[in-house]
Every structure is written in structure tokens, then in C-alpha cells.
Scaffold this active site. Structure first.
Site: not given
Ligand code: AKB
Length: 317
Positions: A9, A13, A35-37, A143, A147
Site C-alpha cells: 500500500g 496517503q 501497491d495494486i497500481r 472499518y 480494525k
Molecule cells: C478515516 O477517516 O477513515 C481514517 C481514520 C481515522 O482511520 N482517516
């Protein structure tokens, strides 16, 4: 023996700036970007690069064996806002890539792993102010769930199999070199670009939404210093709280106005507001400070000056 590092990755960013910083530190040829690209010209020209799908075990293992890698930074991830749109894709990318790297480490093919967690591991029932290292964690986003599960697996692989995996719960990261993509904290980067380009910005978060944030230079320094810390100092093997600044869209706009007095901000909250509302406003990172000496350098004013100067220079605005 110099570390041979793989960054998965590397064009994202964080990955872009991490690649540059690690190449400066251990030598260009000792850091394999993947990375993938393909990434930008500077990244591609500065050292070895591999096209790599982080969800494909054979590809990940193949690149690790080909380059005799001993450290992996797994930065590929789908962020909060995009993962709400593509829940299964987000889950698969975030979890499968982690399992691949942890299992390769368990097999003894690599010696150290960095994996990024996030303030998204916290949820609406978490104490919002000075959120402790250990607290209620009921994330309400795909997400955040990925995590939090990832943190549990990191600690499990450390305890059960002795895998040396290290992690940070990143706050929103602000940088000018590479744009973030698909996050809830992205407004805090877009605002600087728009301030310079058009003199105005419509925020997708309400004016008083306070979130933990950090300038990228601090985040990169934290990442490398956690990876360089002696193993016995790394006492948290799920993921470390890490903090620098907290601000709202309104305070951020005020700091930009010190440089661009005519800058105007308006507000049109969208689905990302609910995500932001479920996250802490400030973080207690005393464990990181005590265990491996973390200290941030950038406050809001210093960051705003660097961001405006950096965007002007890099993006010719
Ligand atoms: C997001 O906004 O998803 C990320 C994070 C806080 O993990 N920047």
C-alpha cells in the site's frame, strides 16, 4: 544486516511518505514499495516497486521471498466512508491482507510487522474525551469493526506465536503530498486545497465536530520510532493510542483565515457525520509516551503553515 523492508500500500496517503522516509533511513534498495497500481513518478523512480494485490496470499509471499524481506508495513486498507459503501470488500481487504502477513510472520519468513489501526476502533459508547488506551470498544462502522478485530488478532499472534507485530491507532492524518481517499477525516485535507484553489469550502461535517488529528510528519516519525523501539518496550500488542491535536471544522477554518483572510466555510453534513459522531474527540496516549517516548511536534498553527506552503509548492496552486 540492513533491514529489507516491504511496504504494502505504498502509493496511499501514508505509504507514499513512509516509503520516502524509510528509503532515506535504510537506503533506497532496501525498501520495496508495492501497491495494486503504480504510484507517482518520484516514488517509482526512487527505488524498487512491485505490483501487489494484498488480498492474494501467493503474491504477498512471493514478493517477500523474492526480495528476502524481513520487515513488512501493511498500509493497504479501505477507509471508513468507502467501507460503509462496500462492506464486504472492506472487510475482506482489511482482514485478509492482515492474516496473510501475520501467517507469513508466524512461519518465520519475516521478523517484524507494522499494521495500522485507527480511532475508528472506538464507538458511540466509548468515553469521548481523553479516551483511554483500554476502554469500551463497540465500533459502529465496518472499518472500525475490521480494525478492532485486527487488533485482537495482532495481540493473539504475538501471545500465541511470538509474532513481533506493532500497531498505532492513527487519528485523522493531514498531509499535502498524497491525498487521502475514502475517510471521514478527509475534510481536513480537502479544506486546505480548496482554500488555496477557490477560497471557499463546504464541509461534510458540522462546524463543531471535534476529532483527533495529526500532521503526517508526526505520524511517520511515530511509526518508525515504534518499529525501532526495543521489543520489551512495546508493551501494548493490540494497538497504541496516539494523539497530537484535536479540532473542529470551525477552528480549522479560523486557522486558515489567519493566512487567507477572505476564506469562507459552509456546512452540508452527509452520512460521514454519523461516523464522526461515533468517534472520540480527544485521545489519551500516555502509554505511547511512557513506553517508547512518543512526543508530537506539530500544533494546529504550525501544521496550517506547512500545509499551505506545501500545497502551493507540490501542486502549484
Ligand atoms: C478515516 O477517516 O477513515 C481514517 C481514520 C481515522 O482511520 N482517516
Amino acid at each position: 544486516m540492513a533491514s529489507k523492508i516491504l511496504i504494502i500500500g505504498a502509493c496511499g496517503q501514508i505509504g507514499t511518505e513512509l516509503t520516502t522516509a524509510l528509503r532515506e533511513k535504510v537506503g533506497n534498495n532496501n525498501v520495496i514499495a508495492s501497491d495494486i497500481r503504480e504510484g507517482d513518478e518520484e516514488l517509482m523512480a526512487s527505488g524498487p516497486f512491485e505490483i501487489l494485490d494484498a488480498t492474494n496470499f501467493e503474491q504477498v509471499e512471493g514478493v517477500i521471498e523474492k526480495h528476502d524481506i524481513n520487515e513488512v508495513y501493511l498500509m493497504a486498507a479501505m477507509l471508513s466512508a468507502t467501507a460503509e459503501k462496500f462492506p464486504m470488500k472492506g472487510w475482506e481487504l482489511n482482514m485478509n491482507s492482515l492474516f496473510h502477513v501475520l501467517n507469513i510472520a508466524k512461519a518465520g519468513k519475516i521478523q517484524k510487522v507494522f499494521w495500522p489501526s485507527s480511532i475508528a476502533v472506538f464507538g458511540p459508547t466509548t468515553p469521548k474525551l481523553d479516551t483511554p488506551q483500554q476502554t469500551v470498544m463497540e465500533p459502529s462502522t465496518v472499518y472500525g469493526i475490521s480494525k478492532q478485530a485486527g487488533e485482537r488478532w495482532c495481540e493473539y499472534y504475538y501471545k500465541k506465536f511470538g509474532v513481533d507485530v506493532r500497531s498505532i491507532r492513527y487519528p485523522g492524518l493531514i498531509s499535502y503530498k498524497t491525498l487521502p481517499g475514502g475517510g471521514t477525516t478527509d475534510y481536513a485535507v480537502e479544506i486546505y486545497h480548496e482554500a488555496l484553489k477557490t477560497g471557499k469550502y463546504t464541509s461534510f461535517l458540522k462546524e463543531d465536530t471535534e476529532l483527533p488529528m495529526m500532521f503526517m510528519d508526526d505520524a511517520i516519525r511515530a511509526t518508525i520510532s515504534l518499529m525501532e523501539a526495543p521489543a520489551e518496550k512495546v508493551k501494548v500488542r493490540s494497538s497504541y493510542n496516539l494523539s497530537a491535536l484535536n479540532f473542529t471544522p470551525k477552528t480549522l477554518a479560523a486557522s486558515i483565515r489567519k493566512h487567507i483572510p477572505e476564506f469562507e466555510i459552509s456546512y452540508a453534513p452527509d452520512f460521514r457525520q454519523e461516523i464522526a459522531d461515533s468517534w472520540p474527540s480527544s485521545i489519551d496516549d500516555s502509554h505511547a509516551r511512557e513506553d517508547w517516548g512518543w512526543q508530537h511536534e506539530y500544533d494546529l498553527e504550525k501544521m496550517t503553515s506547512e500545509m499551505l506552503e506545501g500545497i502551493r509548492e507540490v501542486h502549484h496552486v
